[in-house]
Design an enzyme around this catalytic site. Sequence first.
Site, mmCIF file in Angstrom:
data_model
loop_
_atom_site.group_PDB
_atom_site.id
_atom_site.type_symbol
_atom_site.label_atom_id
_atom_site.label_comp_id
_atom_site.label_asym_id
_atom_site.label_seq_id
_atom_site.Cartn_x
_atom_site.Cartn_y
_atom_site.Cartn_z
ATOM 1 N N HIS C 12 46.883 44.281 10.299
ATOM 2 C CA HIS C 12 46.302 43.113 10.969
ATOM 3 C C HIS C 12 47.346 42.122 11.480
ATOM 4 O O HIS C 12 47.008 40.989 11.797
ATOM 5 C CB HIS C 12 45.310 42.410 10.015
ATOM 6 C CG HIS C 12 45.946 41.733 8.828
ATOM 7 N ND1 HIS C 12 45.319 41.614 7.605
ATOM 8 C CD2 HIS C 12 47.154 41.137 8.661
ATOM 9 C CE1 HIS C 12 46.115 40.972 6.755
ATOM 10 N NE2 HIS C 12 47.223 40.668 7.383
ATOM 11 N N HIS C 59 45.570 33.489 5.788
ATOM 12 C CA HIS C 59 47.010 33.182 5.797
ATOM 13 C C HIS C 59 47.243 31.690 6.016
ATOM 14 O O HIS C 59 48.111 31.285 6.773
ATOM 15 C CB HIS C 59 47.714 33.966 6.912
ATOM 16 C CG HIS C 59 47.649 35.452 6.794
ATOM 17 N ND1 HIS C 59 46.459 36.143 6.855
ATOM 18 C CD2 HIS C 59 48.610 36.397 6.607
ATOM 19 C CE1 HIS C 59 46.710 37.443 6.728
ATOM 20 N NE2 HIS C 59 47.997 37.622 6.570
ATOM 21 N N GLU C 238 48.600 42.962 0.272
ATOM 22 C CA GLU C 238 47.365 43.033 1.061
ATOM 23 C C GLU C 238 46.641 44.363 0.823
ATOM 24 O O GLU C 238 45.465 44.503 1.183
ATOM 25 C CB GLU C 238 47.686 42.841 2.552
ATOM 26 C CG GLU C 238 48.160 41.420 2.844
ATOM 27 C CD GLU C 238 48.623 41.206 4.273
ATOM 28 O OE1 GLU C 238 48.744 40.043 4.695
ATOM 29 O OE2 GLU C 238 48.881 42.210 4.995
HETATM 30 FE FE LIG Z 1 48.950 39.632 6.656
#
Ligand SMILES: [Fe+3]
Lengths: 114, 114, 285, 285
Positions: C12, C59, C238
């Site tokens: 991503h 984030h 992640e």
């Molecule tokens: Fe990331």
Amino acid sequence: MADHGIPGTTIFDGVMARKGYALNKMCYSFNDPGNRAAFLKDEDAYCAKYHLTAEQREAVRHKNVLEMIAAGGNVYYLAKLAGIFGLNVQDLGAQQTGMTVEAFKAKLQEAGRN
Amino acid sequence: MADHGIPGTTIFDGVMARKGYALNKMCYSFNDPGNRAAFLKDEDAYCAKYHLTAEQREAVRHKNVLEMIAAGGNVYYLAKLAGIFGLNVQDLGAQQTGMTVEAFKAKLQEAGRN
Amino acid sequence: MAEVVGGLGTSHVPAIGNAIAKGLQQDPYWKPFFDGFIEARAWLKRIKPDAVVMFYNDHGLNFFLDKMPTFAVGAAPQYNNADEGWGLPVLRPCRGDAEFSWHLIEGLVGDEFDVTTCQEMLVDHAFVVPLQLLWPEGDAPPVVPVAVNTVQHPLASPARCLKLGRSIGRAIASYKKDMRVLVIGTGGLSHQLDGARAGFINKEFDMECIDKITANPEGLINYTVDDIVRLSGTQGVELLNWIAMRGALLGRVSKAFCNYHIPISNTASALLVLDNEAAEARRAA
Amino acid sequence: MAEVVGGLGTSHVPAIGNAIAKGLQQDPYWKPFFDGFIEARAWLKRIKPDAVVMFYNDHGLNFFLDKMPTFAVGAAPQYNNADEGWGLPVLRPCRGDAEFSWHLIEGLVGDEFDVTTCQEMLVDHAFVVPLQLLWPEGDAPPVVPVAVNTVQHPLASPARCLKLGRSIGRAIASYKKDMRVLVIGTGGLSHQLDGARAGFINKEFDMECIDKITANPEGLINYTVDDIVRLSGTQGVELLNWIAMRGALLGRVSKAFCNYHIPISNTASALLVLDNEAAEARRAA
Ligand SMILES: [Fe+3]
Ligand SMILES: [Fe+3]
């Protein structure tokens, strides 16, 4: 979901949380004294800013707690609006139960006697 | 706690989260373009507003990522500050590893070859 | 009844969004990455999801350290993208499905997951980039975002994230609407942006993860979060989103397609497409 | 090593803060309530806590429905009180203990509690009123706030809240500093502010709760949240804070003192002081 089978009681669950979001967001803003003053100065404009539904707008106009709850209001946020209207929790109890404030207080006293 | 025994790696845990709070809060504010402009216009004033520690202030002044991390900076928030400085993640990687950007990119390419 | 019709893991990184914005899909650097999604989109046309549950990590757009949830579940009719501070174009809002969200939340809290419920939620590149990759025409079905904390340790363990996915898988299976649900996990695979080890990539561990996510997710639950950081990098954690995604696939699972490529930005990029065979079999029957 | 030296449950209604602000402690309406705290304060002088963990519920000051955590743990050096909108005086900030907070958070996440961690947190009457009652001179020890969602259903079950308390009890027992910790649960007991049933109070159920919190907390875990609402009122669910408090008492527990009085504002008010006998015994040995 909101009716969980408890008489006289609306559970503030996902159904009500979705329904009441705009009203509760407005009421949450009343932690700020500037926002409370702005509401008092121009209730219409303030309600419009928070995109209240027609049902919510009417309930606020009527200062009617049962209507506000039916429109998705959560009591913890509504209490801040009640504060603006100068209503305490005994006033709210009386209004919702259709009693006088004195009768509502007597009912609370009574609960201690049995 | 922050040293978890992984070489070249600072884990952003409670110790670092406490240490870095002011710096990370400032960096989080950079989601707002107005705040980014205010920082660029007067870096000293902006850092003072967020009560950066002396260590954090120096790290920001030096645009030095390892210093920022040592001062409690979290990379997800620091990335927003790096954006203001026009640095992408390869630039950051090169700076932290003491490599040229080209050498850092070559190192990444190399990781795919084994 | 609703059913999970497949699972998908994908990178991503913001650079992907940037490459899309600039139309670089055929650029030699980007082509090996973007080409992987041609097959994934063909697969989507076959499995025809009506809804998506997406495990991702914020984030620093919607959550700050003043209130950092371990697991946050969106319960909004719509999710807005917003400026993250580094110049990605702000994309159109994504459709949610609040009724479905609340069903999942009821299931999760009933299963003793202490989620944070979000009736408003900004979604960052980790949420919108996968949608851009999979539905470039902007015709994605409604999505329920499930944000997993990868910012501030202690993080939920791989074991906890697998259980999170399983609880959501059960909740999907108990939803009364006929609905074909795709579960997505975003991020990874191995990468590290920060520290003297910046640029760390571990192809061998990524291969292990792809195999285990496919066929043996329990093989990942004995790793601690520190193990994952050591083996996969600070942002390689992640992987937790992929583990949660896999947990939601309750039937037999097989690999439909995989694309792995180093590097995209500072990461080992990966795309893993999983068939949920039980769902397939039920449909054929 | 740290140890839990006692537990305490107390009402927290804003009207109490108002009565304190107005100096109404000797007023006939208030005297039966405030007098209960004379003995509680004498008990505090005996057990001498160095730190407090307080389970309470936010009433729309720090949390809104955009991000509503099931369990939120404060991790700040200080917690500020603030205007809640109805005229209570804003009190001085309360001291926190961030290092202790992070130890508890590590324990909780390790035990698979998906907490929201708060490095800034405004604390409302449910947090400051109990401190005013117990330390009227303002000399309370540092406090770690643990906010339990009682606003938006689904709420964590009584069973989950007891487990939350137990996890915190274990984390306290594993803290390396010599520290005497008091755990407090605030709110309740039976009351309902909203709806046609407003003013509902259930003395019989409150007595059951006081007995079970003292001697048999497992006796409460088969109740669902809906059961608690039915028996105790919509805001009676603040009982969850008392259950979590009780969970943190890992040794043998006995009642030191109890005061129950109807009505204070719209509530059945209660004060329950619990000795943790194991801790007492360890100290005597
Ligand atoms: Fe990331
Ligand atoms: Fe309360």
